[in-house]
Design an enzyme around this catalytic site. Structure first.
Site, short mmCIF file in Angstrom:
data_model
loop_
_atom_site.label_atom_id
_atom_site.label_comp_id
_atom_site.label_asym_id
_atom_site.label_seq_id
_atom_site.Cartn_x
_atom_site.Cartn_y
_atom_site.Cartn_z
N LYS A 77 0.82 -1.24 0.06
CA LYS A 77 0.15 0.09 -0.04
C LYS A 77 0.86 1.11 -0.16
O LYS A 77 0.97 1.94 1.10
CB LYS A 77 -1.04 -0.01 1.30
N1 PXG Z 1 -7.64 -2.06 -3.06
C1 PXG Z 1 -7.15 -1.04 -3.23
C2 PXG Z 1 -6.32 -0.47 -4.26
C3 PXG Z 1 -7.34 -0.05 -2.03
O1 PXG Z 1 -6.82 1.19 -2.03
C4 PXG Z 1 -8.61 -1.85 -0.88
C5 PXG Z 1 -8.44 -2.37 -2.03
C6 PXG Z 1 -9.30 -2.32 0.11
O2 PXG Z 1 -8.63 -2.44 1.23
P1 PXG Z 1 -9.21 -2.23 2.85
O3 PXG Z 1 -7.76 -2.63 3.58
O4 PXG Z 1 -9.37 -0.77 3.03
O5 PXG Z 1 -10.21 -3.31 3.08
C7 PXG Z 1 -8.07 -0.42 -0.88
C8 PXG Z 1 -8.33 0.55 0.32
C9 PXG Z 1 -9.19 6.48 0.43
C10 PXG Z 1 -9.23 5.06 0.92
O6 PXG Z 1 -9.14 7.41 1.37
C11 PXG Z 1 -8.70 4.16 0.20
C12 PXG Z 1 -8.89 2.62 0.73
C13 PXG Z 1 -9.25 2.71 2.12
C14 PXG Z 1 -9.48 3.45 2.87
C15 PXG Z 1 -9.89 4.89 2.36
O7 PXG Z 1 -9.45 6.60 -0.65
N2 PXG Z 1 -8.52 1.89 -0.12
#
Ligand code: PXG
Length: 289
Positions: A149
């Protein structure tokens, strides 16, 4: 609001980092997005583990213990009275010389922001969302593994721009093989003949914490879970589909590329998973107070 930076809290307007930080200069760093529900930092340990794995992958040695990082998160919530909200943590390579070499950076920085969250409207969870497949491919695991990430989110941002240009809020990205990877900021699942199916990690995706939590919910409900290779064909012909993410939680998908998915509304298995997921979020984590 007060923001945590390297052991101290700063007023929002004074929370600043150097323009020589490689996090800014090269996107050399990591981030996390974490939810807080009724004083419970949901799955904090899993997020901290993901930071550790991401750090390992980019050869960034964390100078803090997991407990120290956890304490910064808890303290950021306490200071800002965030009982329900969102934590954005950022780890940068730190201040260095111009030039890619990360060894010129003396030490990494840790930033923790605890804030309110803009929730999706309640109707999204009933009516679902429509998706379109975008031309931008999810980057290959052999280039920059999407499991990391990282502060390099341009791959996702380019996909998001393509979706917005077409009038969609979220989109499906395929990997470099043309198989289903994930969405710009969410993971994707389908339900087919009673099974829960999602792309496997090597399909080029972030191993979402909500993805893992949803698979846990499915196992508790006795729903078989399969991680495999998926194509768009599989999604078009799914009985149900949904997205998972820290911001999204579990959102039904009712259309992909102009094809209606299932009944075109939140399906029964999606509804059950969302219900159990929402029960867990207030207990399965680290308490702030
Ligand atoms: N794929 C991608 C590319 C992400 O960025 C997820 C899957 C889901 O992962 P989690 O661990 O959250 O279940 C993400 C997560 C934002 C924001 O501010 C983006 C995410 C999570 C929280 C906030 O745009 N992406």
């Amino acid at each position: 609001m007060e923001v945590y930076i390297d052991g101290k809290f700063y007023k929002k307007e004074d929370a600043k980092i150097s323009v020589f930080d490689h996090g800014l200069l090269y996107g050399d760093g990591l981030f996390e997005g974490i939810r807080v529900y009724d004083n419970c930092i949901f799955k904090l340990d899993a997020h901290l583990e993901r930071i550790e794995y991401s750090a390992k992958a980019i050869a960034l040695e964390l100078p803090w213990t997991r407990e120290e990082i956890a304490r910064a998160h808890v303290e950021a919530c306490r200071r800002n009275g965030v009982a329900n909200g969102y934590i954005r943590s950022v780890i940068t390579r730190g201040v260095g010389d111009l030039g890619l070499n990360p060894h010129t950076c003396a030490k990494p920085s840790l930033i923790v922001i605890a804030d309110k969250i803009a929730l999706y409207p309640a109707e999204v969870y009933e009516k679902g969302i429509r998706l379109i497949t975008v031309p931008t491919r999810r980057m290959s695991v052999a280039a920059l593994p999407p499991m990391v990430k990282s502060l390099n989110y341009l791959n996702n941002i380019l996909a998001k721009i393509e979706a917005l240009n077409c009038g969609f809020d979220e989109c499906l990205l395929l990997n470099d093989q043309g198989n289903v990877a994930e969405c710009s900021g969410d993971n994707i699942f389908i339900v087919h003949k009673g099974k829960l199916i999602t792309p496997m990690p090597s399909s080029s995706l972030l191993m979402g914490i909500t993805r893992a939590a949803t698979m846990e919910c499915a196992r508790e409900l006795g729903i078989p879970v399969v991680e495999t290779t998926l194509t768009r064909y599989d999604v078009w012909n799914a009985d149900e589909a949904f997205l998972t993410g820290s911001a999204a939680e579990v959102i039904p998908v009712v259309e992909l590329d102009g094809r209606k998915i299932g009944a075109g509304k939140c399906g029964p298995i999606t509804a059950k998973l969302l219900e159990l997921f929402r029960k867990k979020v207030r207990t399965d984590g680290v308490m702030v107070a």
